[in-house]
Design a protein around this motif. Structure first.
Motif, PDB file in Angstrom:
ATOM      1  N   ASN A  47       0.822  -1.210   0.000  1.00  0.00           N
ATOM      2  CA  ASN A  47       0.000   0.000   0.000  1.00  0.00           C
ATOM      3  C   ASN A  47       0.862   1.269   0.000  1.00  0.00           C
ATOM      4  O   ASN A  47       0.393   2.337   0.408  1.00  0.00           O
ATOM      5  CB  ASN A  47      -0.926  -0.003   1.221  1.00  0.00           C
ATOM      6  N   ASN A  48       2.114   1.127  -0.461  1.00  0.00           N
ATOM      7  CA  ASN A  48       3.044   2.263  -0.571  1.00  0.00           C
ATOM      8  C   ASN A  48       3.263   2.981   0.764  1.00  0.00           C
ATOM      9  O   ASN A  48       3.334   4.206   0.815  1.00  0.00           O
ATOM     10  CB  ASN A  48       2.538   3.263  -1.631  1.00  0.00           C
ATOM     11  N   MET A  49       3.346   2.191   1.820  1.00  0.00           N
ATOM     12  CA  MET A  49       3.600   2.744   3.138  1.00  0.00           C
ATOM     13  C   MET A  49       4.804   2.050   3.762  1.00  0.00           C
ATOM     14  O   MET A  49       5.191   0.950   3.363  1.00  0.00           O
ATOM     15  CB  MET A  49       2.372   2.588   4.045  1.00  0.00           C
ATOM     16  N   THR A  50       5.423   2.719   4.734  1.00  0.00           N
ATOM     17  CA  THR A  50       6.543   2.139   5.465  1.00  0.00           C
ATOM     18  C   THR A  50       6.096   1.840   6.900  1.00  0.00           C
ATOM     19  O   THR A  50       4.949   2.114   7.271  1.00  0.00           O
ATOM     20  CB  THR A  50       7.742   3.102   5.493  1.00  0.00           C
ATOM     21  N   THR A  51       6.996   1.278   7.690  1.00  0.00           N
ATOM     22  CA  THR A  51       6.653   0.949   9.075  1.00  0.00           C
ATOM     23  C   THR A  51       7.727   1.449  10.032  1.00  0.00           C
ATOM     24  O   THR A  51       8.884   1.622   9.658  1.00  0.00           O
ATOM     25  CB  THR A  51       6.502  -0.577   9.261  1.00  0.00           C
TER      26      THR A  51
END
Length: 338
Positions: free
Chosen positions: A95-99
């Motif tokens: 989802n084109n997100m980082t953590t």
């Protein structure tokens, strides 16, 4: 030399503000302009400054993963948390997100880390990989209307907190019934935690299975301190236990060591069953009979649920239950009365 917004704007023949809007996917920019600017960014190797971008927008494209207090070597080595982090990171990437991960040895320290992550806009929302009674982190997130999803069943606010979990009461019941089907009658439930939701739920499931089968459930056996070891040996003797349900896998390995130290053999004298089905279950002999809780699906579903919140959807009535599977291996055998 680093490529700047001005370099991209000059080559694309647009204003620097147009490049910024393309980077932020602003709806006022046409598809044709987006494609032209994006092509130039690719050609020049321009990489947007995400931190500056988030600061300006006062938002983030990252998800915060909050692990429970890791106050022992056993907890720190628990592969369940590594599996959860991997699954959350994988789904976030989709989802084109980082953590970002919050880790501490106490709930109070964990709360301070979460406050910093929130106030500095490092993340858009959080996923809690645990459920603790009276958790100050959940209280903080709720009071400040911060989007979050819980892996585990909340103790309160069941109608307002979105969560994903296994049916842990059913897990405890299933594990116990499996032992009963194998002929065991004196069955103990052993734990190294008495504060987490999975303890209450799995122990309730154990009690339910015992009572349904008209067997007397024993009080849960807590082995938290070294001083509990002697009490555990006494309980094995007085209960004449032939089988044990253990709260989680990494602790089950410790319980098996203790049982063998007391002179019992697994599974010849005492059968053992636990939960998770991580790599630990087949690292030592005998291989551990366990219930697979599908940690990967827990992590993936948690991200999807949180993203729905971030997109403005009402997920307060969303409760997802992930199915489980019994994995038969070598630590449970038919009970033979001697």
């Amino acid at each position: 030399m680093a490529i700047t917004v001005k370099d991209v704007a000059k080559k694309a023949g647009v204003a620097t503000s147009t490049v910024s809007r393309v980077v932020n996917n602003h709806p006022s920019i046409s598809e044709a302009t987006k494609k032209k600017v994006q092509k130039v960014m690719d050609e020049l190797g321009y990489v947007p400054n995400i931190a500056a971008r988030n600061l300006g927008k006062r938002t983030s494209n990252a998800i915060g993963i909050i692990l429970p207090p890791l106050n022992s070597k056993e907890r720190m080595a628990n592969p369940f948390f590594l599996e959860i982090i991997e699954a959350i990171t994988d789904e976030s990437r989709n989802n084109n997100m980082t953590t970002a991960v919050a880790v501490a040895k106490s709930l109070n320290d964990l709360l301070e880390d979460v406050k910093v992550m929130h106030t500095q806009k490092q993340v858009s929302g959080f996923i809690l990989a645990y459920a603790h009674q009276g958790d100050p982190v959940i209280a903080y997130l709720t009071e400040n209307h911060i989007p979050f999803t819980l892996i585990g069943q909340p103790y309160t606010q069941h109608e307002t907190i979105s969560y994903i979990d296994n049916d842990n009461q059913l897990l405890g019941q299933h594990a116990t019934e499996y032992l009963i089907e194998k002929g065991h009658r004196n069955i103990l439930f052993v734990t190294n935690s008495i504060k987490e939701g999975i303890y209450f739920e799995r122990y309730f499931g154990y009690q339910k299975a015992m009572m349904i089968n008209q067997l007397k459930p024993y009080d849960s056996v807590s082995i938290i301190e070294h001083t509990d070891y002697a009490d555990f040996e006494d309980t094995l003797i007085t209960s004449k236990a032939s089988a044990i349900v253990v709260l989680d896998e990494i602790f089950a390995l410790r319980v098996m060591q203790l049982v063998q130290m007391y002179g019992y053999q697994v599974p010849d004298d005492i059968s053992v069953i636990s939960f998770n089905n991580s790599i630990l279950s087949t690292l030592t002999h005998p291989y551990l009979t366990t219930i697979d809780i599908d940690a990967s699906q827990l992590g993936h579903e948690a991200v999807r649920m949180l993203i729905r919140q971030l997109n403005g959807e009402n997920t307060s009535i969303t409760k997802i239950v992930v199915p489980h599977e019994l994995i038969e291996r070598e630590t449970v055998i038919e009970y033979k009365k001697t």
